[in-house]
Design a protein around this motif. Structure first.
Motif, PDB file in Angstrom:
ATOM      1  N   ASP A 180       0.822  -1.201   0.000  1.00  0.00           N
ATOM      2  CA  ASP A 180       0.000   0.000   0.000  1.00  0.00           C
ATOM      3  C   ASP A 180       0.862   1.261   0.000  1.00  0.00           C
ATOM      4  OD1 ASP A 180      -2.756   1.056   0.167  1.00  0.00           O
ATOM      5  OD2 ASP A 180      -2.085   1.878   2.068  1.00  0.00           O
ATOM      6  N   VAL A 181       2.037   1.177   0.639  1.00  0.00           N
ATOM      7  CA  VAL A 181       2.932   2.331   0.731  1.00  0.00           C
ATOM      8  C   VAL A 181       3.884   2.415  -0.449  1.00  0.00           C
ATOM      9  CG1 VAL A 181       4.788   3.371   2.110  1.00  0.00           C
ATOM     10  CG2 VAL A 181       2.792   2.379   3.249  1.00  0.00           C
ATOM     11  N   ARG A 212      -3.707 -15.617  -5.023  1.00  0.00           N
ATOM     12  CA  ARG A 212      -4.930 -16.393  -5.207  1.00  0.00           C
ATOM     13  C   ARG A 212      -6.142 -15.665  -4.633  1.00  0.00           C
ATOM     14  NH1 ARG A 212      -3.468 -22.712  -3.794  1.00  0.00           N
ATOM     15  NH2 ARG A 212      -1.884 -23.022  -5.423  1.00  0.00           N
ATOM     16  N   ARG A 213      -5.905 -14.868  -3.627  1.00  0.00           N
ATOM     17  CA  ARG A 213      -6.976 -14.069  -3.039  1.00  0.00           C
ATOM     18  C   ARG A 213      -7.137 -12.727  -3.755  1.00  0.00           C
ATOM     19  NH1 ARG A 213      -4.903 -14.276   2.986  1.00  0.00           N
ATOM     20  NH2 ARG A 213      -6.501 -12.702   3.338  1.00  0.00           N
ATOM     21  N   ARG A 214      -6.363 -12.533  -4.812  1.00  0.00           N
ATOM     22  CA  ARG A 214      -6.427 -11.329  -5.658  1.00  0.00           C
ATOM     23  C   ARG A 214      -6.048 -10.066  -4.889  1.00  0.00           C
ATOM     24  NH1 ARG A 214     -12.141 -12.747  -8.797  1.00  0.00           N
ATOM     25  NH2 ARG A 214     -11.481 -14.786  -9.555  1.00  0.00           N
ATOM     26  N   LEU A 215      -5.130 -10.226  -3.936  1.00  0.00           N
ATOM     27  CA  LEU A 215      -4.690  -9.091  -3.142  1.00  0.00           C
ATOM     28  C   LEU A 215      -3.394  -8.492  -3.667  1.00  0.00           C
ATOM     29  CD1 LEU A 215      -5.457 -10.399   0.452  1.00  0.00           C
ATOM     30  CD2 LEU A 215      -6.890  -9.054  -1.074  1.00  0.00           C
ATOM     31  N   LEU A 216      -2.723  -9.184  -4.575  1.00  0.00           N
ATOM     32  CA  LEU A 216      -1.516  -8.668  -5.204  1.00  0.00           C
ATOM     33  C   LEU A 216      -1.295  -9.425  -6.505  1.00  0.00           C
ATOM     34  CD1 LEU A 216       0.696 -11.127  -4.674  1.00  0.00           C
ATOM     35  CD2 LEU A 216       0.966 -10.004  -2.473  1.00  0.00           C
ATOM     36  N   GLU A 262     -15.480  -3.179  -2.256  1.00  0.00           N
ATOM     37  CA  GLU A 262     -16.045  -4.467  -1.885  1.00  0.00           C
ATOM     38  C   GLU A 262     -14.963  -5.540  -1.828  1.00  0.00           C
ATOM     39  OE1 GLU A 262     -19.273  -3.605  -0.602  1.00  0.00           O
ATOM     40  OE2 GLU A 262     -19.456  -5.668  -1.283  1.00  0.00           O
ATOM     41  N   GLY A 263     -13.679  -5.149  -1.862  1.00  0.00           N
ATOM     42  CA  GLY A 263     -12.571  -6.096  -1.846  1.00  0.00           C
ATOM     43  C   GLY A 263     -12.294  -6.646  -0.474  1.00  0.00           C
ATOM     44  N   ALA A 264     -11.121  -7.257  -0.343  1.00  0.00           N
ATOM     45  CA  ALA A 264     -10.769  -7.979   0.874  1.00  0.00           C
ATOM     46  C   ALA A 264     -10.761  -7.056   2.089  1.00  0.00           C
ATOM     47  CB  ALA A 264      -9.409  -8.635   0.695  1.00  0.00           C
ATOM     48  N   PHE A 265     -11.184  -7.612   3.202  1.00  0.00           N
ATOM     49  CA  PHE A 265     -11.266  -6.853   4.454  1.00  0.00           C
ATOM     50  C   PHE A 265      -9.914  -6.263   4.826  1.00  0.00           C
ATOM     51  CE2 PHE A 265     -11.129  -6.380   9.031  1.00  0.00           C
ATOM     52  CZ  PHE A 265     -12.363  -5.834   9.334  1.00  0.00           C
ATOM     53  N   GLU A 266      -8.849  -7.045   4.661  1.00  0.00           N
ATOM     54  CA  GLU A 266      -7.526  -6.594   5.066  1.00  0.00           C
ATOM     55  C   GLU A 266      -7.103  -5.327   4.324  1.00  0.00           C
ATOM     56  OE1 GLU A 266      -8.307  -9.622   4.112  1.00  0.00           O
ATOM     57  OE2 GLU A 266      -7.435 -11.152   5.431  1.00  0.00           O
ATOM     58  N   LEU A 267      -7.393  -5.284   3.036  1.00  0.00           N
ATOM     59  CA  LEU A 267      -7.015  -4.102   2.254  1.00  0.00           C
ATOM     60  C   LEU A 267      -7.879  -2.900   2.614  1.00  0.00           C
ATOM     61  CD1 LEU A 267      -6.217  -5.458  -1.314  1.00  0.00           C
ATOM     62  CD2 LEU A 267      -4.661  -4.358   0.282  1.00  0.00           C
ATOM     63  N   ARG A 268      -9.159  -3.116   2.816  1.00  0.00           N
ATOM     64  CA  ARG A 268     -10.037  -2.002   3.182  1.00  0.00           C
ATOM     65  C   ARG A 268      -9.697  -1.468   4.562  1.00  0.00           C
ATOM     66  NH1 ARG A 268     -14.953  -3.366   3.957  1.00  0.00           N
ATOM     67  NH2 ARG A 268     -14.843  -5.610   3.677  1.00  0.00           N
ATOM     68  N   LEU A 269      -9.161  -2.337   5.418  1.00  0.00           N
ATOM     69  CA  LEU A 269      -8.747  -1.897   6.742  1.00  0.00           C
ATOM     70  C   LEU A 269      -7.605  -0.886   6.660  1.00  0.00           C
ATOM     71  CD1 LEU A 269      -9.590  -2.637   9.682  1.00  0.00           C
ATOM     72  CD2 LEU A 269      -7.645  -4.206   9.715  1.00  0.00           C
ATOM     73  N   LEU A 270      -6.748  -1.019   5.643  1.00  0.00           N
ATOM     74  CA  LEU A 270      -5.617  -0.112   5.472  1.00  0.00           C
ATOM     75  C   LEU A 270      -6.014   1.202   4.807  1.00  0.00           C
ATOM     76  CD1 LEU A 270      -2.975  -2.703   4.201  1.00  0.00           C
ATOM     77  CD2 LEU A 270      -3.110  -1.713   6.481  1.00  0.00           C
TER      78      LEU A 270
END
Length: 327
Positions: free
Chosen positions: A86-87, A116-120, A135-143
Motif C-alpha cells: 500500500d505504501v 490467489r486471493r487477488r490481493l496482489l 467491496e474487496g478484501a477486508f484486510e485491504l479495506r482496513l488499510l
C-alpha cells in the motif's frame, strides 16, 4: 499438551474445500453456531487462506487455552506485506525474506496465497500492488484511509457507555470502533462482523447474528440472519455504508450485506452511520436504514457543506471529525 491435526475434506458447490481442525488429543468435536459465548469465542479463530480453491478454518479448542493459534505468524506477515504494498507499490522476495528472517521459499508461498486471493500480482522477484474495490478484501479495506477511520471511531466511541447493548456491523470503521471499546465494562455487542467479534470476545458479551459467511468482509449475511433481542431493543447501532443519501438513507452495494444490516438496524433505538467522506458520491443499490431512523452521521472534514445542509434539512445531525495521527 500434544496436538493432532485432523484433515477433512468436504464438497461445496462442486469445489473442493478443506477444513483444518487444530486440537488437543482426545478433545471433543467442535460445535460452531451463530451465537458464541464469550469464553468460547475467545478461543476461536477463523483464517482464510485460499478462498478461490479452498477455505481453511483454524480452531484452537477450549483445551488449548493460552496456547498459540496455528497460522498467527503467517497472518501477521500477510498484513505487513499488504501494508508495504500500500505504501511502496512493490515488494521483493529478498527484502521480505530479510525483514521476516524466513526463507525465500516461505515468502514465495505467502505471495502465492495472496495472489490467489487477488490481493496482489506476482512478478519476477516479488509482487506488485493490484487495484481493488471497496467491496474487496477486508484486510485491504482496513488499510484504506486508516487514520480517518480511527478518528471517526474515536468520535463514535464517546457515545457508548458502560453496560450499553449495541450493534456493530462488519465494516472496517466498526472494527476500529471495536478497538476503542475494549475498556468498556459490561458491554453487550450484537454483530455480524467476525473480526469485531474476535476483538471484543475477551472483554464484552458478544452475540453473533448468524447467517452465511461472506469471506471478503468476514461477515455473516443474508435474509436468514437472525438473533434474539430480549428485554427491549439495542441502545445504539453503528454501521458502515457503501453510500449515503438524504433521500434514501444508508445504502449497500450487496443485497446480502444490505439484508443483514437491515435486520440489525431494525433492532436499534438509535442508528449512526460511520464512513469517510469518499462515500458521499458512491453508487449503491440497497437501502438498509431509512432517513427517518438515522440518528446521526459521523464522517470526516471532507464531507461537503452542501451535503451537510441537505442532511440537516432531513433532521439528521452530521458530525465531522479531523484525522490526527495517534502515537
Amino acid at each position: 499438551m500434544p496436538e493432532t491435526l485432523d484433515r477433512r475434506r468436504i464438497a461445496d458447490d462442486g469445489r473442493q474445500r478443506q477444513i483444518l481442525i487444530h486440537q488437543p488429543e482426545q478433545a471433543r468435536e467442535p460445535k460452531v453456531c451463530g451465537h458464541l459465548s464469550k469464553p468460547l469465542w475467545g478461543r476461536l479463530r477463523f483464517r482464510l487462506l485460499t478462498p478461490l480453491l479452498r477455505s481453511t478454518f483454524v480452531v484452537d479448542h477450549m483445551g488449548c487455552a493460552g496456547g498459540t493459534v496455528a497460522g498467527t505468524a503467517a497472518y501477521e506477515r500477510e498484513m505487513e506485506i499488504l501494508r508495504l504494498l500500500d505504501v511502496e507499490s512493490r515488494v521483493s522476495v529478498a527484502e521480505l525474506s530479510s525483514r521476516f528472517a524466513i526463507s525465500p521459499v516461505t515468502i514465495r508461498k505467502d505471495l502465492e496465497l495472496l495472489e490467489r486471493r487477488r490481493l496482489l500480482r506476482r512478478v519476477r522477484g516479488g509482487a506488485v500492488r493490484t487495484e481493488y474495490s471497496d467491496e474487496g478484501a477486508f484486510e485491504l479495506r482496513l488499510l484504506h484511509r486508516a487514520e480517518v477511520k480511527r478518528a471517526i471511531a474515536r468520535e463514535a466511541a464517546r457515545l457508548v457507555r458502560d453496560g450499553d447493548a449495541i450493534a456493530l456491523d462488519c465494516s472496517t470503521t466498526c472494527y476500529y470502533l471495536a478497538e476503542q471499546l475494549r475498556d468498556r465494562q459490561g458491554l453487550v455487542v450484537v454483530t455480524n462482523g467476525l473480526r469485531a467479534a474476535e476483538l471484543l470476545g475477551s472483554s464484552a458479551t458478544v452475540v453473533l447474528t448468524g447467517g452465511t459467511l461472506r469471506t471478503s468482509s468476514w461477515s455473516l449475511v443474508g435474509d436468514d440472519t437472525d438473533f434474539p433481542v430480549r428485554g427491549g431493543p439495542l441502545t445504539r447501532g453503528f454501521f458502515g455504508v457503501r453510500s449515503v443519501s438524504p433521500k434514501h438513507g444508508l445504502l449497500e452495494l450487496s443485497s446480502e450485506e444490505g439484508a443483514a444490516k437491515r435486520r440489525l438496524g431494525a433492532a436499534c433505538r438509535e442508528v449512526y452511520a460511520l464512513f469517510d467522506s469518499s462515500k458521499v458520491s458512491r453508487f449503491a443499490l440497497y437501502p438498509f436504514v431509512p432517513v427517518d431512523r438515522i440518528f446521526g452521521l459521523i464522517t470526516d472534514a471532507g464531507f461537503p457543506d452542501e451535503v451537510v445542509a441537505a442532511w440537516s434539512a432531513a433532521r439528521v445531525t452530521v458530525h465531522r471529525v479531523t484525522a490526527v495521527p495517534q502515537d
